[in-house]
Design an enzyme around this catalytic site. Structure first.
Site, PDB file in Angstrom:
ATOM      1  CG  HIS A   1      35.012  31.873  42.419  1.00 55.73           C
ATOM      2  ND1 HIS A   1      35.415  33.150  42.735  1.00 55.73           N
ATOM      3  CD2 HIS A   1      35.377  31.106  43.477  1.00 55.73           C
ATOM      4  CE1 HIS A   1      35.995  33.134  43.929  1.00 55.73           C
ATOM      5  NE2 HIS A   1      35.973  31.903  44.407  1.00 55.73           N
TER       6      HIS A   1
ATOM      7  CB  CYS B   1      38.055  29.481  45.273  1.00 54.75           C
ATOM      8  SG  CYS B   1      36.871  29.370  46.619  1.00 54.75           S
TER       9      CYS B   1
ATOM     10  CB  THR C   1      36.201  35.726  40.155  1.00 54.58           C
ATOM     11  OG1 THR C   1      35.554  35.277  41.351  1.00 54.58           O
ATOM     12  CG2 THR C   1      37.486  34.938  39.965  1.00 54.58           C
TER      13      THR C   1
END
Lengths: 161, 292
Positions: free
Chosen positions: A46, A29, A23
């Site tokens: 994620h 995040c 990711t």
């Protein structure tokens, strides 16, 4: 090597030899990595925000977007591949960065990390390693074959956690 | 030996000029009360822009039963935001089409960051009591980081451990590092570019003060704060331009302008992400049968 990209709010698991889950663009995040080195199974979520009450519609279409819906779903997906939580896998966290904010009002990254820890604890799990915070973005990936987790950030190189 | 600032000025002079029509459109949409008829006239005068509008509209992204061939229908169908994206992407192609090597940025990073900043700035203004400036905030968001294209060349020549050396993100922010190293920074250089291309005063000020909006002239402060916060929200969502992502300071005076709007930060981040995904999805679909 086949790389499976996990987008914002995405969840993926794999037990296929040679596969990598990756990711990019982890700002505030947080990437949750679930790894069973012994059984060669890995998972990734994620997470963008802590609480799905912010938008139940979003939580329905992308459960991995929120910590309270994403953590249970990731653990459930791992379970489908034979990984049953405590003692069977290790958890690593990456991301949760924050902008340089003297008032600490924009600390979504910090809130995300705290919230993820809470939902992991509810499942009798705790992160083995964390590479969180700071004021820079991260890319993270995990290899099925080795269970190794790597990070990179523009201008900061690559490292393993 | 030439100073870096002198070299920067030379680089700006050497850049491909922005077309007069692009400048006219930007000037028009930077006013709060422009008429759509005036925008139509300017688009019709621009062959490349009007062709691209029609190609995008007739692509798979819009699934039209019968093709639309007139610009006035195209503009009303696509909406002002898509038109602005096109004007700026085409008019400033030299800026958005290359990767920012000095910032270790990916090919599309500057455009995607600018687009997300524009969406965030507009949503922020729209939720305030000054809705009439929402489109202006969008345009300003698209253009706020143009100075990076030139600063990038100079950053690329610096040692690889520069970030660590200056403790960027810890002791100092990225703009301060640029200023200490290069005697100027991307906000100042962007301002020089905006002056050179005769962009409206408001855009010049947003570009110059987007990291320190409290220093902006009073009449431009609100819009400078909107883009300052939009920029931060874009980076928090993971859309920065490379090694500088998140290494900037929040100007605490934002509370005087957007305090209540920022109180529901999570909801704002979700709205930004939702709209950004929609725009990217349409862009990808449109690219399947156009070359934009």
């Amino acid at each position: 090597m086949k790389t499976i990209m996990v987008g914002i709010g995405g969840i993926a698991v794999s037990n296929k030899p040679g596969e990598i889950l990756k990711t990019m663009g982890l700002g505030s995040c947080v990437g949750i990595l679930a790894v069973s080195v012994q059984k060669k199974v890995v998972g990734m979520a994620h997470i963008a925000l802590s609480d799905s009450n912010m938008s139940l519609e979003k939580a329905k279409s992308l459960p991995g977007y929120f910590a309270d819906t994403g953590v249970p779903m990731l653990l459930n997906e791992m379970k489908k591949l034979g990984i049953n939580g405590h003692g069977d896998m290790i958890i690593k966290l990456a991301g949760g960065a924050n902008v340089m904010d003297p008032c600490d009002l924009f600390c979504i990254g910090k809130r995300n990390v705290l919230s993820i820890r809470k939902y992991l604890w509810q499942n009798r799990l705790a992160p083995r390693t964390e590479d969180v915070g700071g004021s820079f973005c991260r890319t993270v990936w995990v290899e099925v074959d080795t269970g190794k987790v790597f990070l990179s950030s523009p201008g900061r190189g690559e490292w393993e956690i | 030996m030439k100073s870096i600032v002198e070299e920067v000025k030379e680089n700006i002079r050497d850049m491909k000029p922005v077309s007069a029509n692009t400048t006219r459109i930007i000037n028009l949409v930077s006013t709060t009360d422009y008429k759509i008829g005036d925008l139509l006239k300017l688009i019709e005068m621009d062959v490349s822009l009007s062709t691209q509008c029609l190609r995008i509209l007739n692509s798979a992204a819009y699934s039209l039963r019968t093709p639309i061939m007139s610009i006035d229908r195209a503009v009303s169908y696509l909406g002002r935001k898509v038109i602005l994206d096109l004007v700026i992407q085409l008019g400033f192609n030299e800026i958005y089409s290359v990767p920012l090597e000095g910032y270790k940025g990916e090919q599309e990073a500057l455009w995607e960051h600018s687009l997300r900043t524009a969406i965030a700035s507009r949503l922020l203004v729209q939720s305030s009591s000054h809705k009439e400036t929402a489109d202006v905030a969008y345009t300003a968001g698209l253009l706020h980081d143009i100075g990076k294209i030139i600063i990038s060349h100079f950053l690329a020549k610096q040692p690889s451990d520069t970030l660590k050396m200056f403790d960027v993100g810890g002791e100092i922010d990225f703009t301060t590092m640029e200023s200490q190293m290069l005697e100027t920074n991307h906000a100042e250089v962007g301002y020089m570019m905006a002056v050179h291309w005769k962009l409206p005063d408001l855009l010049q000020m947003v570009i110059r003060y987007h990291h320190e909006p409290s220093k902006a002239p009073t009449e431009f402060k609100r819009i400078c704060f909107a883009v300052h916060l939009g920029d931060i929200l874009a980076m928090m969502g993971g859309y920065g331009t490379g090694c500088d992502t998140l290494a900037y300071r929040v100007d605490p005076e934002f509370k005087m302008y957007f305090n209540s709007e920022m109180s529901n930060l999570e909801k704002l981040l979700i709205d930004i992400d939702t709209e950004f995904r929609e725009v990217l999805h349409k862009t990808l679909l449109a690219q399947e049968n156009t070359d934009v």
